[in-house]
Design a protein around this motif. Structure first.
Motif, short mmCIF file in Angstrom:
data_model
loop_
_atom_site.label_atom_id
_atom_site.label_comp_id
_atom_site.label_asym_id
_atom_site.label_seq_id
_atom_site.Cartn_x
_atom_site.Cartn_y
_atom_site.Cartn_z
N ILE A 196 0.83 -1.22 0.00
CA ILE A 196 0.00 0.00 0.00
C ILE A 196 0.86 1.27 0.00
O ILE A 196 0.47 2.32 -0.49
CB ILE A 196 -0.98 0.00 1.19
CG1 ILE A 196 -2.01 1.12 1.01
CG2 ILE A 196 -0.28 0.13 2.54
CD1 ILE A 196 -3.21 1.02 1.88
N TRP A 197 2.09 1.17 0.51
CA TRP A 197 2.95 2.36 0.55
C TRP A 197 3.46 2.72 -0.83
O TRP A 197 3.67 3.89 -1.14
CB TRP A 197 4.12 2.15 1.53
CG TRP A 197 3.63 2.10 2.95
CD1 TRP A 197 3.54 1.01 3.75
CD2 TRP A 197 3.09 3.20 3.69
NE1 TRP A 197 2.99 1.33 4.97
CE2 TRP A 197 2.70 2.69 4.96
CE3 TRP A 197 2.87 4.55 3.42
CZ2 TRP A 197 2.13 3.48 5.94
CZ3 TRP A 197 2.30 5.33 4.40
CH2 TRP A 197 1.93 4.80 5.64
N TRP A 198 3.61 1.68 -1.70
CA TRP A 198 4.02 2.00 -3.08
C TRP A 198 2.87 2.67 -3.83
O TRP A 198 3.07 3.54 -4.68
CB TRP A 198 4.50 0.74 -3.81
CG TRP A 198 5.79 0.22 -3.22
CD1 TRP A 198 6.01 -1.02 -2.72
CD2 TRP A 198 7.01 0.96 -3.04
NE1 TRP A 198 7.29 -1.12 -2.22
CE2 TRP A 198 7.93 0.08 -2.41
CE3 TRP A 198 7.42 2.27 -3.32
CZ2 TRP A 198 9.22 0.46 -2.07
CZ3 TRP A 198 8.71 2.64 -3.00
CH2 TRP A 198 9.59 1.75 -2.38
N ASP A 199 1.62 2.26 -3.48
CA ASP A 199 0.46 2.93 -4.08
C ASP A 199 0.44 4.40 -3.65
O ASP A 199 0.16 5.31 -4.44
CB ASP A 199 -0.85 2.25 -3.65
CG ASP A 199 -0.91 0.82 -4.15
OD1 ASP A 199 -0.21 0.51 -5.14
OD2 ASP A 199 -1.62 0.01 -3.54
N THR A 200 0.73 4.61 -2.36
CA THR A 200 0.76 5.99 -1.83
C THR A 200 1.84 6.79 -2.57
O THR A 200 1.64 7.94 -2.95
CB THR A 200 1.07 5.95 -0.32
OG1 THR A 200 0.22 5.00 0.29
CG2 THR A 200 0.90 7.31 0.34
N TYR A 201 2.99 6.12 -2.75
CA TYR A 201 4.11 6.76 -3.44
C TYR A 201 3.67 7.21 -4.84
O TYR A 201 3.89 8.35 -5.26
CB TYR A 201 5.25 5.73 -3.53
CG TYR A 201 6.49 6.22 -4.23
CD1 TYR A 201 7.52 6.82 -3.52
CD2 TYR A 201 6.64 6.07 -5.62
CE1 TYR A 201 8.67 7.26 -4.16
CE2 TYR A 201 7.77 6.52 -6.27
CZ TYR A 201 8.79 7.10 -5.53
OH TYR A 201 9.91 7.54 -6.17
N SER A 202 3.01 6.29 -5.58
CA SER A 202 2.60 6.60 -6.96
C SER A 202 1.60 7.75 -6.96
O SER A 202 1.68 8.66 -7.79
CB SER A 202 1.95 5.39 -7.63
OG SER A 202 2.82 4.31 -7.56
N TYR A 203 0.67 7.70 -5.98
CA TYR A 203 -0.35 8.76 -5.93
C TYR A 203 0.31 10.14 -5.75
O TYR A 203 0.01 11.08 -6.47
CB TYR A 203 -1.33 8.49 -4.77
CG TYR A 203 -2.22 9.66 -4.49
CD1 TYR A 203 -3.37 9.87 -5.26
CD2 TYR A 203 -1.91 10.60 -3.50
CE1 TYR A 203 -4.18 10.98 -5.04
CE2 TYR A 203 -2.71 11.71 -3.28
CZ TYR A 203 -3.86 11.89 -4.05
OH TYR A 203 -4.65 13.00 -3.84
N LEU A 204 1.25 10.21 -4.80
CA LEU A 204 1.88 11.51 -4.51
C LEU A 204 2.77 11.96 -5.68
O LEU A 204 2.82 13.14 -6.03
CB LEU A 204 2.70 11.43 -3.22
CG LEU A 204 1.89 11.19 -1.94
CD1 LEU A 204 2.79 10.84 -0.77
CD2 LEU A 204 1.06 12.43 -1.62
N MET A 205 3.45 10.99 -6.32
CA MET A 205 4.36 11.32 -7.42
C MET A 205 3.56 11.86 -8.62
O MET A 205 4.04 12.73 -9.35
CB MET A 205 5.16 10.07 -7.80
CG MET A 205 6.32 10.32 -8.71
SD MET A 205 7.46 11.53 -8.00
CE MET A 205 8.75 10.52 -7.37
N LEU A 206 2.35 11.33 -8.81
CA LEU A 206 1.55 11.76 -9.97
C LEU A 206 0.76 13.04 -9.69
O LEU A 206 0.14 13.60 -10.59
CB LEU A 206 0.60 10.65 -10.39
CG LEU A 206 1.30 9.40 -10.95
CD1 LEU A 206 0.31 8.27 -11.18
CD2 LEU A 206 2.04 9.74 -12.25
#
Ligand code: SF4
Length: 531
Positions: free
Chosen positions: A106-116
């Motif tokens: 779930i932290w990688w999903d969070t990462y992608s969300y913030l990066m985009l």
């Protein structure tokens, strides 16, 4: 005089406020309580929680950890309610990823969300850049070292102790000269200075009036103390001791502390032969006593200075002169050979070292330095579970003032400090065995050990001086058993030392048995003789 609310009144107000808070909600009432404080120590919930649970036994208690450590999947969602909150938690997970602790998916999903997200991407990039930062300090350049310390490195003994405790703390205090913002209050430092000055003036007043400390009457202690405190009080923090009723009360407590301490030092004079030879003796380039100076590896001159609170002298029946040093402290302090070996406490031994040379010249005689002690100036409360007889109360009082420090294993010196002593001394850190010898302890050093440790002082000063001039400002606090350099350090916000970071760890100093310390000192001396 303004008085605060009584305890009873405060309790009543508190109950009323709790009642108001619990009876106002119209839809839902959440009650929460912390399980631990910021330091991780467990906390007990308020008795209100217990009462509510008794009234509503069917209520379920949910636990909500403050951080989502070890949580996965949906359990993490409450921690991602807002992007800024998500970013904070993600930063911790990314640091763990670097340490080979992969985060939950779930932290990688969070990462992608913030990066985009165009709004949050810059903040995330900043977090990523900070991950590469290592909390280490590179040595200063030679040019910078020269600008900071000049061609002559001048230091006090406590500065060298601070360097041995943590080079970065030394650099912050004496290189950058960082100081805490002054606040109009009576700080521990002001009180320490006040006690020092009061005890010094006490000795000078006795000299002026031709009085002997051991022969003062009870009234004289009171009179002298009041006179000295009246002279000193206006000098502290712009008359702070006269600025409010509270401070006037503190002034009375300070007077009592000085008077009690002076009485205890009177007992020392009555039971022993040591008398002050000097107070506030300054050694070093501008002092009345020659200090210590060395030439460092790069040719820099190192000059050490300091101030001896009190130097005492006594003579035995054979005409041999003995010296001891007393250092006033407002907190408790002990000294072990291990702390001297690691350079963490060098003051007492250095004071005796410089005083001995000077006193021999002054008295044109051979003198023998036999000890150096901390004398605590305070006003202790005696704990007892039953009423005490007058004699017992005095004994208990004296024992709480027992000096700490070191003493050479010499029964004559003990006799001169505590005449006719049997068993444990109430004045100095000594126990006499049944056969008349001194019981072995960290405070009793034999002559050979004293010589070895004195020689070690010089090595410690030179080594510290060389490292300072090489620009060492490492964040490297010591740790000796449970004690660390960081405990009372005010520079934590600057150094940002974090023992959990791989590059930040304590410099562990192993506890060594006394024999091992002496063997190492012998080896170091042998090494020097070979060079
Ligand atoms: S807090 Fe610790 S590591 Fe930081 S400067 Fe002080 S002693 Fe050194």
């Amino acid at each position: 005089l303004e008085l605060g609310l009584s305890g009873e009144r405060r309790l009543f107000n508190e109950q009323f406020l709790i009642y108001t808070a619990l009876t106002r909600p119209s839809e839902r009432l959440w009650l929460s309580y912390p399980l631990a404080d910021e330091g991780g120590a467990s906390l007990l919930p308020s008795p209100v929680i217990k009462r509510v649970r008794r009234l509503f036994p069917q209520l379920e208690v949910e636990e909500h950890p403050l951080t989502p450590d070890n949580l996965e999947g949906e359990a993490v969602l409450p921690y991602l309610a807002h992007p800024s909150q998500a970013l904070d938690h993600l930063a911790v997970r990314l640091r763990e990823a670097i340490l080979d602790r992969p985060p939950a998916p779930i932290w990688w999903d969070t990462y992608s969300y913030l990066m985009l997200s165009s709004r949050w991407r810059p903040a995330l990039l900043q977090v990523i850049a900070s991950l590469k930062r290592q909390n280490v300090e590179e040595p200063l350049t030679p040019a910078l070292v020269r600008r900071l310390y000049g061609k002559t490195l001048r230091a006090s003994i406590s500065r060298i102790e601070s360097y041995h405790a943590c080079p970065f703390a030394f650099f912050s205090a004496y290189g950058l000269r960082l100081k805490e913002r002054p606040i109009y209050q009576l700080a521990a430092l002001d009180m320490g200075n006040f006690f020092h000055d009061a005890m010094d003036r006490f000795v000078l007043e006795l000299e002026k009036q031709g009085l002997d400390w051991g022969e003062l009457s009870e009234e004289q202690y009171g009179q002298l103390t009041r006179q000295i405190v009246d002279q000193l009080s206006p000098e502290i923090q712009n008359h702070i001791l006269d600025s409010s009723s509270r401070y006037r009360h503190i002034a009375r407590k300070l007077t009592r502390t000085v008077e009690r301490s002076a009485r205890v030092l009177g007992r020392h004079a009555r039971r022993g032969k040591f008398r002050p030879m000097g107070v506030e003796l300054v050694f070093g380039p501008e002092g009345q006593i020659p200090g210590l100076s060395f030439t460092l590896a790069d040719g820099t001159r190192m000059e050490l200075a300091g101030r001896i609170d009190r130097l005492d002298v006594a003579t035995d029946e054979d005409g041999q002169t003995y010296l001891r040093v007393i250092d006033y402290k407002s907190g408790s302090s002990k000294l072990t050979p291990l702390e001297v070996y690691y350079g963490l406490k060098l003051q007492l031994l250095t004071y005796l070292h410089v005083a001995e040379k000077w006193a021999a010249q002054q008295l044109a005689d051979k003198v023998k330095g036999v000890g150096a002690f901390y004398f605590r100036i305070y006003d202790p409360l005696q704990k007892t579970d039953q009423p005490l007889a007058a004699g017992d109360a005095e004994k208990l009082g004296l024992e709480s003032y027992r000096m700490e420090g070191f003493l050479v294993n010499d029964p004559t010196a003990v006799e001169l400090m505590d005449e006719g002593l049997k068993g444990r001394s109430q004045l100095i850190p000594v126990i006499i065995n049944k056969d008349g010898s001194l019981r072995k302890s960290d405070s009793i050093w034999n002559e050979e050990e004293l010589v070895q440790l004195r020689q070690h002082l010089e090595r410690q000063f030179i080594a510290a001086g060389n490292e300072i001039m090489q620009g060492n400002i490492a964040i490297a606090p010591y740790r000796l058993a449970k004690e660390t350099a960081c405990r009372f350090c005010t520079y934590r916000a600057i150094c940002q030392f974090d023992a959990l970071l791989p590059e930040n760890s304590y410099r562990w100093l192993p506890k060594l048995p006394r024999e091992e310390i002496m063997a190492r000192l012998e080896q170091a001396k042998g090494g020097e003789e070979h060079e």
